[in-house]
Design an enzyme around this catalytic site. Sequence first.
Site, PDB file in Angstrom:
ATOM      1  N   GLY A 177     -17.102   1.189  -1.713  1.00 20.63           N
ATOM      2  CA  GLY A 177     -18.271   2.151  -1.328  1.00 20.63           C
ATOM      3  C   GLY A 177     -19.493   1.890  -2.062  1.00 20.63           C
ATOM      4  CE1 TYR A 194      -3.103  -2.916   0.207  1.00 18.38           C
ATOM      5  CE2 TYR A 194      -3.631  -2.286   2.397  1.00 18.38           C
ATOM      6  CZ  TYR A 194      -3.598  -3.271   1.421  1.00 18.38           C
ATOM      7  OH  TYR A 194      -4.471  -4.117   1.476  1.00 18.38           O
TER       8      TYR A 194
END
Length: 260
Positions: free
Chosen positions: A212, A63
């Site tokens: 989302g 990440y």
Amino acid sequence: MTATAGGTITIAGKTVSRLGLGTMRLTGPGTWDDPPDRDQALSVLRQAVHTHGITHVDTADAYGPHTVENLIKDALHPYPEELLIATKVGMVRPGPDLWSPHGHPKYLRACVEASLRRLAVERLELCYLHRIDPEVPVAEQVGILQALQQEGKIGHIGLSKIRPEDYHQVAKTVTVAAVQNVLNIHHRYDPLLELCRDQSIPYVPYRPLDAGSAAVEGDVSTPLSWLFALGPHVAPIAGTSEIRHLADIVKSVMVGSATS
């Protein structure tokens, strides 16, 4: 009330909140480089742990790459005793939105050593093989993690994005502490869900809100409640880069627990 009102689970020898924090979104676009607002990213981490009582934080050396492990250290070190930080190794990042598994034993060892330094710990309590590299024998990839475990640099070994046959192959030689696969209301089937239940292994769904898209008009309660209802071995890691969204996630889990 805190996130533990949504229940607890034992992962890698620690009793932690079933709701965990996924940290992939605490980077720049394409999971690349620093986040647009570093101070807000630090605040998300601090509020997740210190305000909302989340005790399971999931990250990976890929990440950023490396960005989020540094953020975790800057935000939370020295770490609370009850906090479980899980990280993953075994991916290289050629550029934004680009990912490639790399399971050579020397590379995996270097990844673990670097994660130890970035997180400022002597042992990675839970270290996942981020992806199985099809170009390297599985036994070699898992073998180096097992060697690092025997050296005290890894506490528990997890597997990410695997199939049942992968699990059975690995489980012949090591104890699998957790499995992390994608599962949400848009991707509802994963045979590892039942396999983990039968083997009494924590199942950690990543992308529980499907970036989302599983939250309809801001509602995160329904998709998370669906996951929690799948069994007490399920421990989703919801990700966000926004403080307000983090509060909504924690609130939805607490409300869902109170009404179930």
